[in-house]
Write a protein that holds these residues in place. Structure first.
Motif, PDB file in Angstrom:
ATOM      1  N   GLY A  43       0.783  -1.229   0.000  1.00 35.99           N
ATOM      2  CA  GLY A  43       0.000   0.000   0.000  1.00 35.99           C
ATOM      3  C   GLY A  43       0.812   1.275   0.000  1.00 35.99           C
ATOM      4  O   GLY A  43       0.278   2.345   0.275  1.00 35.99           O
ATOM      5  N   GLY A  46       1.078   2.762  -4.764  1.00 31.82           N
ATOM      6  CA  GLY A  46      -0.064   3.167  -5.574  1.00 31.82           C
ATOM      7  C   GLY A  46      -0.173   2.513  -6.937  1.00 31.82           C
ATOM      8  O   GLY A  46      -1.120   2.793  -7.676  1.00 31.82           O
ATOM      9  N   THR A  49      -3.632   0.925  -7.686  1.00 29.12           N
ATOM     10  CA  THR A  49      -4.836   1.730  -7.465  1.00 29.12           C
ATOM     11  C   THR A  49      -5.922   1.400  -8.485  1.00 29.12           C
ATOM     12  O   THR A  49      -5.682   1.353  -9.686  1.00 29.12           O
ATOM     13  CB  THR A  49      -4.515   3.232  -7.537  1.00 29.12           C
ATOM     14  OG1 THR A  49      -3.481   3.526  -6.589  1.00 29.12           O
ATOM     15  CG2 THR A  49      -5.741   4.078  -7.240  1.00 29.12           C
ATOM     16  N   ASN A  58      -6.130   1.222  -2.754  1.00 28.06           N
ATOM     17  CA  ASN A  58      -4.991   0.358  -3.050  1.00 28.06           C
ATOM     18  C   ASN A  58      -5.506  -1.074  -3.003  1.00 28.06           C
ATOM     19  O   ASN A  58      -5.826  -1.590  -1.929  1.00 28.06           O
ATOM     20  CB  ASN A  58      -3.869   0.548  -2.031  1.00 28.06           C
ATOM     21  CG  ASN A  58      -3.185   1.882  -2.174  1.00 28.06           C
ATOM     22  OD1 ASN A  58      -3.153   2.465  -3.249  1.00 28.06           O
ATOM     23  ND2 ASN A  58      -2.645   2.384  -1.084  1.00 28.06           N
ATOM     24  N   GLY A 105      -2.038   2.912 -12.234  1.00 21.16           N
ATOM     25  CA  GLY A 105      -2.389   3.382 -10.900  1.00 21.16           C
ATOM     26  C   GLY A 105      -2.474   4.888 -10.826  1.00 21.16           C
ATOM     27  O   GLY A 105      -3.345   5.446 -10.151  1.00 21.16           O
ATOM     28  N   SER A 109      -5.895   6.741  -9.923  1.00 23.07           N
ATOM     29  CA  SER A 109      -5.836   7.637  -8.770  1.00 23.07           C
ATOM     30  C   SER A 109      -6.244   9.052  -9.165  1.00 23.07           C
ATOM     31  O   SER A 109      -6.981   9.722  -8.429  1.00 23.07           O
ATOM     32  CB  SER A 109      -4.433   7.635  -8.165  1.00 23.07           C
ATOM     33  OG  SER A 109      -4.417   8.382  -6.968  1.00 23.07           O
ATOM     34  N   ASN A 147       0.926   7.911  -4.909  1.00 13.61           N
ATOM     35  CA  ASN A 147       1.318   7.210  -6.136  1.00 13.61           C
ATOM     36  C   ASN A 147       2.738   7.604  -6.491  1.00 13.61           C
ATOM     37  O   ASN A 147       3.006   8.758  -6.810  1.00 13.61           O
ATOM     38  CB  ASN A 147       0.365   7.554  -7.282  1.00 13.61           C
ATOM     39  CG  ASN A 147      -0.997   6.953  -7.067  1.00 13.61           C
ATOM     40  OD1 ASN A 147      -1.797   7.476  -6.311  1.00 13.61           O
ATOM     41  ND2 ASN A 147      -1.246   5.832  -7.710  1.00 13.61           N
TER      42      ASN A 147
END
Length: 179
Positions: A43, A46, A49, A58, A105, A109, A147
């Motif tokens: 976690g 990122g 994600t 996550n 990700g 995100s 991220n």
């Protein structure tokens, strides 16, 4: 083994998984959706994600069984009707990636982050919680701080998000002080 039914990228999917299987592993290993990446598996980076009911999470920290009956969107599901998502286009236009490992990700995100911003959710650098918050480079960097990009494509990532947030597909100058 338990059966988990969830909507993934618009389609209802049923999986037989052990209760300890992460959402990330369920997506990658059981559904073949390998766009979501396994980075640190803790976690912290990122890369994994995804969006669940429109919120970014996550997926390495989530158990698949927790998301039964929920809407999960991976990078494979952000495009609509054969058209790339505006953030995907902006990442290409602004060189928002290098090796590409973190890109899925980052994009998921950013989609979630823009929704949070539109809803008025403050960040750690938001000065006045009751005021409309300008999505400055500093604000974007804070909101995207979960991220990581090992290649250092942060300037292109910030420019891509600014393009989409402003509705302007043009270039943005990022001040030296935030680079």
């Amino acid at each position: 083994m338990v059966e988990v039914r969830m909507r993934v990228n618009g389609a209802v999917r049923s999986l037989e998984v052990e209760p300890r299987v992460s959402l990330l592993d369920a997506l990658r290993d059981h559904l073949g959706l390998t766009g979501t990446k396994k980075g640190c598996n803790q976690g912290a980076c990122g890369a994994c994600t995804v969006l669940v009911d429109g919120e970014r999470i996550n997926s390495c920290l989530a158990l698949a069984v927790q998301y039964a009956g929920r809407e999960v969107v991976t990078i494979e599901g952000v495009a609509a009707d054969g058209q790339a998502h505006p953030l995907q286009e902006a990442f290409i236009r602004n060189d928002g990636f290098q090796c590409g490992y973190c890109t899925s990700g980052q994009i998921c995100s950013a989609i979630g982050m823009l929704a949070e911003h539109r809803a008025g959710v403050p960040s750690a650098v938001t000065e006045h919680l009751a005021a409309d918050v300008e999505l400055s480079a500093a604000e974007i960097r804070e909101r995207m701080s979960g991220n990581l990009c090992r290649c250092g494509a942060y300037n292109g990532i910030v420019e891509s998000i600014q393009d989409v947030a402003s509705g302007d597909p043009g270039d943005h100058d990022v001040p030296e002080t935030v680079r």
